[in-house]
Enzyme design. Structure first.
Site, PDB file in Angstrom:
ATOM      1  N   VAL A  94      18.161  30.256 -29.826  1.00  0.00           N
ATOM      2  CA  VAL A  94      18.200  28.849 -30.263  1.00  0.00           C
ATOM      3  C   VAL A  94      17.393  27.961 -29.334  1.00  0.00           C
ATOM      4  O   VAL A  94      16.505  27.225 -29.744  1.00  0.00           O
ATOM      5  CB  VAL A  94      19.644  28.321 -30.346  1.00  0.00           C
ATOM      6  N   GLY A  95      17.688  28.036 -28.047  1.00  0.00           N
ATOM      7  CA  GLY A  95      16.972  27.156 -27.129  1.00  0.00           C
ATOM      8  C   GLY A  95      17.386  27.447 -25.700  1.00  0.00           C
ATOM      9  O   GLY A  95      18.327  28.191 -25.446  1.00  0.00           O
ATOM     10  N   SER A  96      16.658  26.869 -24.771  1.00  0.00           N
ATOM     11  CA  SER A  96      17.045  27.038 -23.387  1.00  0.00           C
ATOM     12  C   SER A  96      16.670  25.782 -22.619  1.00  0.00           C
ATOM     13  O   SER A  96      15.809  25.015 -23.041  1.00  0.00           O
ATOM     14  CB  SER A  96      16.356  28.257 -22.786  1.00  0.00           C
ATOM     15  N   GLY A  97      17.361  25.584 -21.505  1.00  0.00           N
ATOM     16  CA  GLY A  97      17.064  24.452 -20.641  1.00  0.00           C
ATOM     17  C   GLY A  97      16.811  24.990 -19.250  1.00  0.00           C
ATOM     18  O   GLY A  97      16.455  26.153 -19.068  1.00  0.00           O
ATOM     19  N   VAL A 102      20.697  29.523 -24.948  1.00  0.00           N
ATOM     20  CA  VAL A 102      21.612  29.490 -26.080  1.00  0.00           C
ATOM     21  C   VAL A 102      21.111  30.392 -27.198  1.00  0.00           C
ATOM     22  O   VAL A 102      19.944  30.340 -27.584  1.00  0.00           O
ATOM     23  CB  VAL A 102      21.799  28.041 -26.592  1.00  0.00           C
ATOM     24  N   ASP A 229      22.902  13.756 -16.440  1.00  0.00           N
ATOM     25  CA  ASP A 229      21.604  14.101 -17.003  1.00  0.00           C
ATOM     26  C   ASP A 229      21.638  13.719 -18.487  1.00  0.00           C
ATOM     27  O   ASP A 229      21.865  14.551 -19.344  1.00  0.00           O
ATOM     28  CB  ASP A 229      21.376  15.607 -16.818  1.00  0.00           C
TER      29      ASP A 229
HETATM   30  N1  LIG Z   1      26.230  24.181 -29.386  1.00  0.00           N
HETATM   31  C1  LIG Z   1      24.908  24.268 -29.578  1.00  0.00           C
HETATM   32  N2  LIG Z   1      24.390  24.476 -30.797  1.00  0.00           N
HETATM   33  C2  LIG Z   1      23.055  24.552 -30.990  1.00  0.00           C
HETATM   34  N3  LIG Z   1      22.150  24.428 -30.020  1.00  0.00           N
HETATM   35  C3  LIG Z   1      22.582  24.212 -28.770  1.00  0.00           C
HETATM   36  C4  LIG Z   1      23.975  24.124 -28.486  1.00  0.00           C
HETATM   37  N4  LIG Z   1      24.104  23.892 -27.158  1.00  0.00           N
HETATM   38  C5  LIG Z   1      22.861  23.837 -26.652  1.00  0.00           C
HETATM   39  N5  LIG Z   1      21.935  24.037 -27.612  1.00  0.00           N
HETATM   40  C6  LIG Z   1      20.471  24.054 -27.412  1.00  0.00           C
HETATM   41  O1  LIG Z   1      20.154  24.820 -26.259  1.00  0.00           O
HETATM   42  C7  LIG Z   1      19.445  24.038 -25.305  1.00  0.00           C
HETATM   43  C8  LIG Z   1      19.916  24.366 -23.899  1.00  0.00           C
HETATM   44  O2  LIG Z   1      21.301  24.103 -23.752  1.00  0.00           O
HETATM   45  P1  LIG Z   1      21.853  23.218 -22.566  1.00  0.00           P
HETATM   46  O3  LIG Z   1      21.371  21.824 -22.720  1.00  0.00           O
HETATM   47  O4  LIG Z   1      23.309  23.413 -22.462  1.00  0.00           O
HETATM   48  O5  LIG Z   1      21.129  23.922 -21.313  1.00  0.00           O
HETATM   49  P2  LIG Z   1      20.670  23.292 -19.931  1.00  0.00           P
HETATM   50  O6  LIG Z   1      20.009  24.389 -19.183  1.00  0.00           O
HETATM   51  O7  LIG Z   1      21.803  22.595 -19.276  1.00  0.00           O
HETATM   52  O8  LIG Z   1      19.617  22.240 -20.437  1.00  0.00           O
HETATM   53  P3  LIG Z   1      18.924  21.040 -19.632  1.00  0.00           P
HETATM   54  O9  LIG Z   1      17.756  21.642 -18.928  1.00  0.00           O
HETATM   55  O10 LIG Z   1      18.498  20.148 -20.767  1.00  0.00           O
HETATM   56  O11 LIG Z   1      19.947  20.447 -18.749  1.00  0.00           O
HETATM   57  C9  LIG Z   1      19.711  22.577 -25.711  1.00  0.00           C
HETATM   58  O12 LIG Z   1      18.614  21.756 -25.428  1.00  0.00           O
HETATM   59  C10 LIG Z   1      19.990  22.652 -27.186  1.00  0.00           C
HETATM   60  O13 LIG Z   1      18.810  22.446 -27.944  1.00  0.00           O
END
Ligand SMILES: Nc1ncnc2c1ncn2[C@@H]1O[C@H](COP(=O)(O)OP(=O)(O)OP(=O)(O)O)[C@@H](O)[C@H]1O
Ligand SMILES: *[C@@H]1O[C@H](CO)[C@@H](O)[C@H](O)[C@H]1NC(C)=O
Ligand SMILES: *[C@@H]1O[C@H](CO)[C@@H](O)[C@H](O)[C@H]1NC(C)=O
Ligand SMILES: *[C@@H]1O[C@H](CO)[C@@H](O)[C@H](O)[C@H]1NC(C)=O
Ligand SMILES: *[C@@H]1O[C@H](CO)[C@@H](O)[C@H](O)[C@H]1NC(C)=O
Length: 449
Positions: A94-97, A102, A229
């Site tokens: 789905v995605g990553s940060g 995810v 954030d």
């Molecule tokens: N419950 C969810 N359902 C669908 N997509 C999600 C969900 N939670 C997170 N995502 C996607 O996954 C990505 C990463 O999740 P998350 O923001 O928790 O990670 P992070 O590493 O803390 O990100 P960041 O670098 O933005 O702080 C998010 O930008 C979002 O697009």
């Protein structure tokens, strides 16, 4: 670092292997001792987590939380556990940060889709730590604490604006990396560009959802919670509602202070001086920080344009008051509720000319699902469908569209309960059956009917 082959492998393989990859890092478990400074960081995270758990448990005992939070590691009846990870199917990325990655997955037998969050071993957070300490296992564990903190918050806080924790799987014993996966409600990312093209009513809903969340966070059982954030990518849409999904970087404490000077709130474009309160804390600073971020990331884009004319001064005042931090969360919520009330009750409509007298109402029609003239921002792709308060408002809209010859008030409703009206020019779109009322412009009778 993940080899590209590894990424391809988990994208292309069935669930079991994927889950195995979620649960383990790509590195071999190193036996090298943890650097002392990393140990100190890990201890600090552990203490923060324990404090948060204690606060959540105290809140639960005091009845502040509706659901009892099971201690980490214990099985909770209403949560999925590690066994669910062995059963999920259709896993995909789905995605990553910076910290987390995810995946989405389907739960048998219901077919419900959930999100699986784990530590993103290729993310900046872990790689920067590895650069610094040279210890992948320890760095993974450091990042895993963020995931644990988020899980505790999601389970303790109970609000429709917070993504629900559906389950979790972790193994603290697997020293040093501590494998963690959380299972969450699945959402879809916010697409700001698309949102700008949706009807005002839908954009207003997103802002209202956010304000209700900020009101809850400001008055939460754990204290006033600030999202450190705050960006649009920390939010997702679940079944039409806005929810925050990234809670790894929050604070439940307001900074201590000696003087007002210690309580400045700085943003790239603005700076605010708040008061140092009676308990030598910057009281209200968490709430105000959230509000200003809501103003700059959401309200300025979503709230004002194409709003009903009469509501515009109220919306301007909301923008002004949140942009100046004149309002707190309570006043902001009240102002939003007032706008919603005016909108729902049709009080925003100006009483001027009545347009409906220029229309003839005929009962016993329905509309073909055909392409017709388009308007913006329509609820229907191939035609002009807008939400209205009543036939009178629909008539005023039809009269302002040169193409419009007739309209139907459909049984479909928006989230505020307003009906959707379909505006059309082509009489071939009308079918003389069913029980809907069609309103036809009197001037149209001279020609086509
Ligand atoms: N419950 C969810 N359902 C669908 N997509 C999600 C969900 N939670 C997170 N995502 C996607 O996954 C990505 C990463 O999740 P998350 O923001 O928790 O990670 P992070 O590493 O803390 O990100 P960041 O670098 O933005 O702080 C998010 O930008 C979002 O697009
Ligand atoms: C989705 O939203 C609709 C409308 O608000 C609601 O009636 C429905 O119960 C929601 N579904 C779920 C699964 O929450
Ligand atoms: C907000 O309103 C005040 C008066 O209440 C006005 O002086 C100020 O210029 C306004 N600011 C913005 C950004 O509209
Ligand atoms: C906001 O409202 C809540 C609930 O009514 C109340 O407990 C809280 O004190 C109010 N906060 C402020 C800053 O007025
Ligand atoms: C009206 O609808 C009919 C049937 O779909 C179609 O043939 C005709 O071209 C349409 N007329 C206009 C002006 O779009």
């Amino acid at each position: 670092m993940p080899a590209p082959e590894a990424l391809l492998a988990w994208l292309a393989t069935p669930a079991l292997l994927t889950v195995a990859l979620v649960l383990s890092g790509p590195w071999r478990l190193s036996d090298s001792p943890l650097p002392r400074s990393l140990v100190r960081e890990l201890e600090r995270r552990q203490q923060d987590l324990s404090r948060l758990e204690a606060a959540a448990d105290a809140g639960a005992r005091a009845g502040a939380f509706p659901r009892r939070r099971a201690p980490l590691g214990a099985a909770a009846a209403d949560l999925l556990g590690c066994s669910a990870l062995k059963e999920v199917t259709s896993v995909s990325f789905v995605g990553s940060g910076i910290t987390k990655r995810v995946l989405r997955a389907t739960l048998p037998p219901s077919g419900e889709e959930i999100a699986l969050k784990s530590v993103h071993w290729a993310g900046n957070d872990v790689s920067r730590c590895v650069q610094r300490y040279g210890h992948p296992g320890g760095c993974y564990r450091l990042a895993a604490y963020k995931l644990l903190q988020e899980a505790v918050l999601m389970q303790s806080l109970d609000h429709p604006g917070i993504v629900k924790l559906r389950g979790r799987c972790y193994d603290r014993s697997s020293a040093p990396e501590m494998k963690v996966v959380t299972m969450l409600e699945l959402g879809t990312p916010l697409e700001m560009i698309n949102l700008l093209q949706t009807p005002w009513e839908e954009r207003f809903k997103i802002c209202l959802d956010l304000v209700e969340l900020l009101y809850y966070l400001a008055n939460s059982p754990l204290g006033s919670i600030v999202l450190l954030d705050f960006q649009t990518r920390q939010f997702v849409m679940v079944n039409g509602s806005l929810k925050v999904t990234d809670l790894d970087d929050v604070s439940t404490k307001e900074p201590s202070c000696q003087l007002d000077h210690d309580c400045t709130l700085e943003f790239p474009t603005k700076r605010f001086s708040l008061r140092c309160g009676m308990h030598k804390r910057c009281e209200g600073i968490n709430e105000k920080k959230n509000l200003f971020n809501a103003y700059r990331y959401f309200f300025t884009y979503l709230l004002p344009h194409t709003a009903p004319f009469v509501l515009q001064p109220l919306l301007k005042d909301i923008l002004n008051a949140t942009g100046n931090l004149r309002f707190g969360a309570n006043e902001t919520l009240r102002a939003f509720q007032k706008v919603l009330h005016l909108y729902k009750s049709g009080l925003y409509l100006q009483k001027k000319t009545t347009y409906l007298k220029d229309y003839v109402a005929l009962k016993g029609f329905q509309s073909r699902d055909a392409e017709d003239y388009k308007c913006w921002p329509s609820y229907r792709h191939l035609g002009c469908m807008l939400s209205v308060h009543n036939p009178e408002e629909a008539a005023s809209i039809c009269s302002s569209h040169p193409q419009c010859q007739h309209f139907i008030i459909t049984p479909r409703r928006t989230w505020t309960g307003r009906p959707l009206a379909l505006f059309q020019s082509n009489f071939s779109d009308l079918i003389p059956e069913g029980n809907m009322v069609v309103y036809i412009k009197r001037s149209a009778f001279s020609g086509s009917l």
